[in-house]
Write a protein that holds these residues in place. Sequence first.
Motif, PDB file in Angstrom:
ATOM      1  N   LEU A 184      22.621 -32.899  -2.773  1.00 20.69           N
ATOM      2  CA  LEU A 184      21.320 -32.241  -2.613  1.00 20.69           C
ATOM      3  C   LEU A 184      21.394 -31.117  -1.588  1.00 20.69           C
ATOM      4  CD1 LEU A 184      18.953 -35.359  -2.666  1.00 20.69           C
ATOM      5  CD2 LEU A 184      19.207 -33.631  -4.455  1.00 20.69           C
ATOM      6  N   LYS A 185      22.091 -31.360  -0.495  1.00 22.27           N
ATOM      7  CA  LYS A 185      22.242 -30.311   0.526  1.00 22.27           C
ATOM      8  C   LYS A 185      22.990 -29.116  -0.037  1.00 22.27           C
ATOM      9  CE  LYS A 185      23.027 -31.148   4.833  1.00 22.27           C
ATOM     10  NZ  LYS A 185      23.626 -31.570   6.109  1.00 22.27           N
ATOM     11  N   GLU A 186      24.050 -29.385  -0.790  1.00 20.87           N
ATOM     12  CA  GLU A 186      24.849 -28.308  -1.371  1.00 20.87           C
ATOM     13  C   GLU A 186      24.022 -27.459  -2.339  1.00 20.87           C
ATOM     14  OE1 GLU A 186      28.016 -30.395  -3.197  1.00 20.87           O
ATOM     15  OE2 GLU A 186      29.049 -30.860  -1.295  1.00 20.87           O
ATOM     16  N   ARG A 187      23.039 -28.076  -2.976  1.00 20.63           N
ATOM     17  CA  ARG A 187      22.223 -27.362  -3.973  1.00 20.63           C
ATOM     18  C   ARG A 187      20.938 -26.796  -3.370  1.00 20.63           C
ATOM     19  NH1 ARG A 187      23.162 -30.538  -9.722  1.00 20.63           N
ATOM     20  NH2 ARG A 187      25.408 -30.856  -9.444  1.00 20.63           N
ATOM     21  N   GLY A 188      20.842 -26.830  -2.066  1.00 18.30           N
ATOM     22  CA  GLY A 188      19.757 -26.138  -1.394  1.00 18.30           C
ATOM     23  C   GLY A 188      18.488 -26.923  -1.132  1.00 18.30           C
ATOM     24  N   PHE A 189      18.507 -28.222  -1.401  1.00 18.64           N
ATOM     25  CA  PHE A 189      17.325 -29.030  -1.126  1.00 18.64           C
ATOM     26  C   PHE A 189      17.287 -29.439   0.349  1.00 18.64           C
ATOM     27  CE2 PHE A 189      17.992 -29.624  -5.662  1.00 18.64           C
ATOM     28  CZ  PHE A 189      16.705 -29.498  -6.161  1.00 18.64           C
ATOM     29  N   THR A 190      16.084 -29.565   0.881  1.00 18.67           N
ATOM     30  CA  THR A 190      15.910 -30.104   2.223  1.00 18.67           C
ATOM     31  C   THR A 190      15.841 -31.617   2.105  1.00 18.67           C
ATOM     32  OG1 THR A 190      14.671 -28.168   2.972  1.00 18.67           O
ATOM     33  CG2 THR A 190      14.364 -30.206   4.220  1.00 18.67           C
ATOM     34  N   ILE A 191      16.617 -32.330   2.914  1.00 16.99           N
ATOM     35  CA  ILE A 191      16.580 -33.792   2.875  1.00 16.99           C
ATOM     36  C   ILE A 191      16.157 -34.324   4.244  1.00 16.99           C
ATOM     37  CG2 ILE A 191      18.246 -34.011   1.006  1.00 16.99           C
ATOM     38  CD1 ILE A 191      20.367 -34.748   3.095  1.00 16.99           C
ATOM     39  N   ALA A 192      15.333 -35.361   4.218  1.00 11.73           N
ATOM     40  CA  ALA A 192      14.791 -35.927   5.451  1.00 11.73           C
ATOM     41  C   ALA A 192      14.649 -37.434   5.276  1.00 11.73           C
ATOM     42  CB  ALA A 192      13.450 -35.285   5.777  1.00 11.73           C
TER      43      ALA A 192
END
Length: 220
Positions: free
Chosen positions: A102-110
């Motif tokens: 997800l990080k690699e594809r530009g999503f913000t994760i929390a």
Amino acid sequence: MSRYTTVIFDFGGVITASPFEAFNRLEEERGLPRDFVRRVNAVNPDDNAWARFERAEIDAAAFDALFAEEARALGHELEGEAVLAVIAGAVRPDMVATLDTLKERGFTIACITNNVPGGKMGIQGAGMTRSAKAAIEVADIMARFVHVIESSKAGVRKPDPRIYLMMCEKLGVEPAECIYLDDLGINCKPAAALGMHAIKVTSGEQALADLSAALEMRLP
């Protein structure tokens, strides 16, 4: 292009296996009814020993004693310390790999987790065990998140809607931009009511399938 920009995870029961499995093993070892720990925590859920511990209103010693009183009121002996000793669940590697994807594809994760003071995650969370190796593993996973809200530090716990809004404000996003994953339906309901796409996690495989469908991409 996905309509979602942000994926918010619970920790225990999502990134790790459910702590309820450990509770069931403890109950079996002690000769207690199955799901007795959950039953104790269902009584006065907003102000019982666990709720107060997750808001850092009491310390571990007080939790130990108060939980034991609550268990005794339901007809069985079980100290809080014994429950805390087994709450950490095993990490699900595919979920960790999903965080990286997800990080690699530009999503913000929390991450939003109900936990207790001193690094021990609570019944709606799971986290650092007493071993240094496990603590390092959890810290490494937590470092992947842009932001983490812990109930014991925030002074508010799920399912209080304020904790989800705190995260949105911190990230600068609207609830409708977010997907939220949690293993408890009671924690998913307020997220959904706010406009998030909520996913109730029953297994790692199911969580990834539902998240993949929502994002229209294959994970991990």
